[in-house]
Design a protein around this motif. Structure first.
Motif, PDB file in Angstrom:
ATOM      1  N   PHE A 272       0.847  -1.190   0.000  1.00  0.00           N
ATOM      2  CA  PHE A 272       0.000   0.000   0.000  1.00  0.00           C
ATOM      3  C   PHE A 272       0.882   1.239   0.000  1.00  0.00           C
ATOM      4  O   PHE A 272       2.056   1.200   0.394  1.00  0.00           O
ATOM      5  CB  PHE A 272      -0.945   0.008   1.213  1.00  0.00           C
ATOM      6  CG  PHE A 272      -0.279  -0.315   2.523  1.00  0.00           C
ATOM      7  CD1 PHE A 272       0.306   0.686   3.291  1.00  0.00           C
ATOM      8  CD2 PHE A 272      -0.223  -1.628   2.989  1.00  0.00           C
ATOM      9  CE1 PHE A 272       0.926   0.392   4.498  1.00  0.00           C
ATOM     10  CE2 PHE A 272       0.396  -1.936   4.193  1.00  0.00           C
ATOM     11  CZ  PHE A 272       0.978  -0.921   4.946  1.00  0.00           C
ATOM     12  N   LEU A 273       0.280   2.349  -0.452  1.00  0.00           N
ATOM     13  CA  LEU A 273       1.032   3.600  -0.583  1.00  0.00           C
ATOM     14  C   LEU A 273       0.960   4.460   0.664  1.00  0.00           C
ATOM     15  O   LEU A 273       1.916   5.171   0.993  1.00  0.00           O
ATOM     16  CB  LEU A 273       0.501   4.411  -1.770  1.00  0.00           C
ATOM     17  CG  LEU A 273       0.507   3.737  -3.141  1.00  0.00           C
ATOM     18  CD1 LEU A 273       0.119   4.751  -4.207  1.00  0.00           C
ATOM     19  CD2 LEU A 273       1.858   3.119  -3.447  1.00  0.00           C
TER      20      LEU A 273
ATOM     21  N   GLY B 114      -1.951   4.675  -8.850  1.00  0.00           N
ATOM     22  CA  GLY B 114      -1.548   3.547  -8.013  1.00  0.00           C
ATOM     23  C   GLY B 114      -2.239   3.503  -6.675  1.00  0.00           C
ATOM     24  O   GLY B 114      -2.037   2.565  -5.902  1.00  0.00           O
TER      25      GLY B 114
ATOM     26  N   GLY C 140      -1.859   0.111  -6.047  1.00  0.00           N
ATOM     27  CA  GLY C 140      -0.414   0.240  -6.048  1.00  0.00           C
ATOM     28  C   GLY C 140       0.138   0.132  -7.461  1.00  0.00           C
ATOM     29  O   GLY C 140      -0.612   0.048  -8.438  1.00  0.00           O
TER      30      GLY C 140
END
Length: 657
Positions: A371-372, A521, A525
């Motif tokens: 995850f970002l 993303g 992602g």
């Protein structure tokens, strides 16, 4: 409204932006209300199955609806609910503490008190600046207001009447869920104490939340349901004057009350058209003060959520606005074991987040893909993206630009359009203007650069900016199966590089409140642009329409996160092994998600030591919570009860058909 922080990208998540601005017209004092008098021709014929309640009995019936040539619906003030005294009295007559106790009897008084609300946002949200002067429980004050409004109670009568002898009876519509039937029954008795007859109508959720029925057509007097809160408060489609669903605007918007308070409307628009929190907070504060004065919706309580885990499990981080799965890299067992077992009540349909938005899928992706960002405690924190791209950090800029006819802009209703005469936009000063087609026009244009940490795919290949280019290609392709393109529609261009960064230029007029989170993303992602599929094709060359069927995407994706999915036994479990290239290495070697559909069985396995953690949706908030609370008293489990961002409320429809 139950897709909680699953997709941060959509500008409005579950909220719909309407495009028609309604003209205001006088309404009964003291509040300002709308409406636009229009004659329309509408032909509608359908057969609906609804549930109708007579007092407390639910009966099913079929109704054939035929409607032709009608004047505009919902332009006539409701004969009872348009009176502020009556609305305020209703709020005074409701003991929300008793309603909470009826559905969460196991929670202690302190926990129950935290669930009560006085505004449309929780008290622990950064936007809340209260307390607000929303009318609380005061039986005598409620009765006095009803007397003043002309609704008196004859001696010996159960219900109040007006001078014409009409009974003070109101229809209350909500779903058939047992949870709502429980607190609605208590509500009915509370209003009876004030002499108000509440006619409960528990209808199927499919009708209540349908596209052309129930709420969407404002078919209620008092209506109860839940909104799901987020770290970004949003709210324009709920409370702005131009968001009132009517036949003339094709029923767009979610201001089901028909509330048009100019001060509140301007404030909520301003709050959603600014990127600076110091500007947004006072605007929201203004809106909430007006909300408390007008009493057009009654915020009842936040729902309670429970999570439970073994004392043997360490490193779990829980939060009302984030999944425990985000902390999987830190999970470890005190007894030295290397496998953490998590109980889920549901199974994801796919690991492709773009098309599968269930909470269980998001959590599985957190563990086995990466995850970002994170979203703890109603705010945002960097993860793979680092740092957040705020204006204060110098990574974002909100410049003033000149725009001309034919330019693509983001209009004031939240749509991507070509600038032309008559288009309404927000100018550089934040004022809504209708362009005359010739005058010079300046608008705000946002640009932001998003930077990422180095990462390595679970096959050992270093991540590259090409992975984000592929994400942009797929997420913004109409053939991908994605459910929304609102963020893509706000982007003018993306420049990838140098290195692990890209820069987004947003359309003039787009003031996307989550601009500091990397938009490309954010759903799923980056994607491994280097990956060669089993059929010999390179992933980057596969058309977006095929991605849903690719095993390498839907069932066994590569990971840049702490774990990688190595085995999926459908209907039984998912096994994730530590990603050998993730740094720092996760504390556990293996995480197993077990699918346990029965909550009692899930709790039994937790108490027996067969499961280490039950997440929110699995434990739920029913009677099983009492079992784990009892076990917690013995020290055999740990439990966290929290006020969730999801909150129950009763909307008051100010107008009638």
């Amino acid at each position: 409204m139950n897709r909680r922080y699953l997709k941060l990208l959509p500008l409005v998540a579950v909220l719909v932006i309407a495009s028609l601005v309604l003209a205001a017209c006088p309404a009964p004092a003291p509040e300002t209300v709308v409406v636009k008098e229009t004659v329309v021709v509408e032909v509608e014929k359908a057969v609906e199955v609804v549930k109708e309640v007579v007092q407390t009995q639910i009966v099913e019936k079929q109704v054939e609806v035929v409607k032709e040539v009608a004047t505009e619906d919902f332009t006539s003030p409701h004969p009872v609910l348009s009176d502020l005294k009556v609305r305020t009295a209703i709020a005074h007559c409701i003991d929300r503490g008793a309603l909470i106790a009826s559905v969460y009897p196991y929670a202690d008084e302190e926990t129950q008190a935290k669930l009560q609300m006085d505004a449309p946002w929780p008290k622990d949200h950064w936007v809340w600046q209260g307390p607000y002067d929303f009318p609380g429980f005061d039986l005598e004050a409620g009765k006095a207001l009803l007397d003043e409004a002309g609704w008196t109670q004859p001696e010996g009568a159960d219900y109040r009447q007006n001078a014409n002898g009409d009974t003070l009876a109101l229809k209350f519509t909500t779903t058939t869920a047992q949870f709502r039937q429980t607190w609605a029954a208590v509500l009915e008795q509370q209003l009876l104490e004030c002499g108000i007859q509440l006619i409960r109508q528990h209808v199927p959720a499919s009708w209540w939340f349908g596209d052309t029925t129930g709420l969407a057509r404002r078919d209620f007097e008092l209506g109860a349901y839940a909104w799901v809160g987020e770290s970004d408060p949003k709210g324009r489609t709920l409370y702005a004057c131009d968001q009132i669903p009517l036949p003339s605007n094709n029923w767009e918007g979610q201001n089901y009350m028909g509330w048009c308070n100019e001060t509140a409307s301007n404030a909520i628009v301003q709050a959603n058209n600014s990127l600076l929190r110091e500007e947004r907070v006072p605007a929201y504060d203004t809106m909430m003060k007006e909300f408390a004065k007008d009493v057009v919706s009654i915020p009842m309580f936040q729902r309670l959520e429970g999570e439970a885990w073994s004392p043997n499990l360490e490193g779990l981080q829980v939060s009302p606005t984030e999944y425990g799965s985000k902390s999987a890299k830190d999970w470890k067992l005190a007894d030295g074991g290397d496998t953490v077992i998590v109980g889920f009540s549901q199974e994801p349909a796919s690991m492709f987040t773009v098309v599968e938005s269930a909470a269980v899928q998001r959590q599985a992706a957190d563990i086995g893909k990466g995850f970002l960002n994170t979203q703890y405690d109603y705010d945002y924190q960097p993860a793979l993206q680092d740092p957040l791209s705020t204006i204060e950090s110098g990574l974002a800029n909100n410049a003033v630009v000149d725009v001309k006819a034919g330019d693509l802009v983001y209009d004031s209703s939240g749509a991507r359009v070509e600038l032309a005469q008559g288009v309404k936009v927000f100018d550089a000063e934040g004022n809504e203007v209708e362009w005359d087609g010739s005058s010079p026009l300046q608008m705000k244009q946002l640009t932001a650069t998003y930077k990422f940490k180095d990462y390595t795919w679970s096959d050992g290949t270093p991540g590259s900016i090409a992975d984000f280019e592929l994400a942009y290609k797929i997420e913004c392709d109409k053939e991908s199966g994605a459910t929304t393109f609102e963020t893509c529609d706000q982007i003018q261009s993306v420049d990838f590089g140098p290195g692990l960064e890209y820069t987004v230029t947003w359309l003039p007029g787009s003031q996307y409140s989550l601009f500091f989170l990397a938009p490309v993303g954010q759903y799923d992602g980056p994607y491994p642009s280097h990956q060669v599929l089993a059929d010999g094709r390179n992933l980057a060359d596969v058309p977006a329409a095929e991605w849903q069927t690719l095993p390498e995407i839907a069932e066994s994706p590569l990971s840049y996160g702490p774990f990688v999915l190595t085995e999926w036994l459908k209907g039984e479990s998912m096994t994730f092994e530590a990603n050998p290239y993730f740094e720092p290495a996760p504390a556990a070697k293996t995480v197993i998600i077990k699918f346990i559909t029965d909550t009692n069985q899930a709790v039994a396995q937790l108490l027996a030591g067969e499961v280490d953690y039950l997440e929110k949706a699995t434990l739920g908030a029913g009677a099983e919570v009492q079992t784990v609370l009892d076990a917690a008293q013995q020290g055999t489990v740990q439990v966290e009860l929290s006020a969730s961002p999801t909150w129950e409320h009763i909307d008051i429809n100010l107008f009638t058909k």
